[in-house]
Design a protein around this motif. Structure first.
Motif, PDB file in Angstrom:
ATOM      1  N   MET A 254      59.034  16.356 -25.738  1.00  0.00           N
ATOM      2  CA  MET A 254      58.017  15.793 -24.957  1.00  0.00           C
ATOM      3  C   MET A 254      57.612  14.594 -25.407  1.00  0.00           C
TER       4      MET A 254
ATOM      5  N   HIS B 107      61.291  14.669 -22.131  1.00  0.00           N
ATOM      6  CA  HIS B 107      59.988  14.674 -20.889  1.00  0.00           C
ATOM      7  C   HIS B 107      58.808  13.753 -21.218  1.00  0.00           C
TER       8      HIS B 107
ATOM      9  N   ALA C  10      61.172  13.747 -16.207  1.00  0.00           N
ATOM     10  CA  ALA C  10      62.229  14.101 -17.491  1.00  0.00           C
ATOM     11  C   ALA C  10      63.657  12.939 -17.416  1.00  0.00           C
TER      12      ALA C  10
ATOM     13  N   TRP D 129      67.122  16.515 -23.350  1.00  0.00           N
ATOM     14  CA  TRP D 129      66.313  16.042 -22.283  1.00  0.00           C
ATOM     15  C   TRP D 129      64.952  15.321 -23.020  1.00  0.00           C
TER      16      TRP D 129
ATOM     17  N   PRO E 113      57.349  22.393 -18.874  1.00  0.00           N
ATOM     18  CA  PRO E 113      57.873  21.355 -20.076  1.00  0.00           C
ATOM     19  C   PRO E 113      56.678  21.143 -20.951  1.00  0.00           C
TER      20      PRO E 113
END
Length: 337
Positions: free
Chosen positions: A223, A258, A120, A256, A24
């Motif tokens: 992220m 993260h 995550a 997602w 990630p």
């Protein structure tokens, strides 16, 4: 076989093409200041920084997983990198190695130990409803009642204010503390357009920000990377910024979010053959007593507020036995010591 400094866009291309390792934090690979190793007849590359007697490698080889076996690109790159390090009289230590990369290092004689984990959140059904998130909701409401406006902004228009805030934020960390690098993201640089900047402002004054970076692989998304706030910011600023970003990502159908790697945490993953029990004990010790080295507990507390569903173990790989000097060189590469 040679080591070479490549353009960071070549690193970006490798990260995008060869995302099977599901790292990630892979975008660290195209940060400014990295060095790159490649072989002329092998796709992909290895990311590293030379520090003293070590080559500190980031992750595993960014290369195809297939074909597998001795002739595979990942195996050939790592074997070539080992030879390159030996030609310089240096040893290798690789950090943020993913589970899918770890066996490759074991097969090449490395000692592989879990060093921490990344976290995550699946945004598909994300909600802050319910008693579990009551404290978080209240904290966000208090921040917004303090007169803050949270929004996504173009970095170019806010770059000077971001730099000024960074300087003010760093002074709160103690005298002589340098900004971290290598295992954290950055703002600005060649690939800033790939990142997204969400800010909390009071009128046109920047109070806090979070920079988000792209994540590739099977859990593609964003992220939560650099986060900064002014020393006198009201409580809940970072939470308010992150909630605003989540709302935007969900509208965009991003899956997602993260929260990145935190060392010394969630040290319960299966270990690999030949791991060091002494090093595992040391990681547990730093979790309990290492706040002066790295604020792992504080970081983890923030990440757990968002109830991550996925915890991904991350490893460190030592060429030869596990070594405290090698670990120190990892922190040196990050400007942490």
């Amino acid at each position: 076989m040679t080591g070479a400094i490549l353009e960071t866009d070549m690193a970006l291309d490798a990260v995008r093409r060869y995302a099977e390792a599901d790292n990630p934090s892979a975008y660290f690979a195209f940060n400014d200041g990295n060095s790159y190793f490649r072989l002329p007849d092998v796709p992909g590359l290895i990311v590293y920084r030379p520090v003293g007697g070590y080559l500190v490698q980031f992750g595993g080889p960014f290369a195809p997983f297939a074909p597998s076996g001795p002739a595979g690109a990942r195996e050939r790159l790592l074997r070539g990198f080992v030879a390159y390090a030996e030609s310089q009289g240096r040893r290798i230590v690789s950090v943020q190695v993913q589970s899918g990369d770890a066996q490759l290092f074991v097969d090449h004689g490395f000692t592989v130990n879990q060093m921490g984990a990344s976290y995550a959140v699946d945004l598909a059904d994300f909600t802050l409803a319910g008693t579990r998130f009551m404290q978080l909701r209240n904290k966000i409401k208090r921040a917004l009642r303090a007169g803050l406006v949270v929004e996504e902004v173009p970095y170019a228009e806010w770059a000077e204010r971001v730099e000024k805030l960074d300087t003010a934020w760093l002074t709160t960390k103690g005298e002589g503390v340098k900004p971290l690098e290598f295992l954290v993201g950055q703002t600005g640089g060649r690939h800033q357009a790939l990142r997204r900047l969400f800010v909390a402002r009071r009128d046109e004054e920047l109070v806090g920000y979070v920079s988000y970076a792209p994540v590739y692989g099977s859990r593609a998304g964003w992220m939560h990377d650099l986060s900064r706030r002014v020393p006198d910011a009201p409580p809940g600023v970072m939470e308010a910024v992150n909630k605003a970003a989540i709302d935007v990502f969900r509208e965009e159908k991003e899956r997602w979010l993260h929260f990145g790697f935190t060392p010394f945490t969630s040290l319960t993953a299966p270990q690999f053959p030949g791991h060091s029990r002494a090093f595992h004990w040391f990681m547990e010790y730093l979790w309990e007593h290492g706040a002066h080295i790295y604020p792992a507990r504080t970081q983890l507390d923030y990440k757990l507020k968002w109830a991550p569903q996925v915890v991904l173990p991350e490893y460190v790989a030592f060429q030869g036995p596990a070594s405290l000097p090698a670990l120190v060189h990892v922190f040196r590469a990050c400007n942490a010591v």
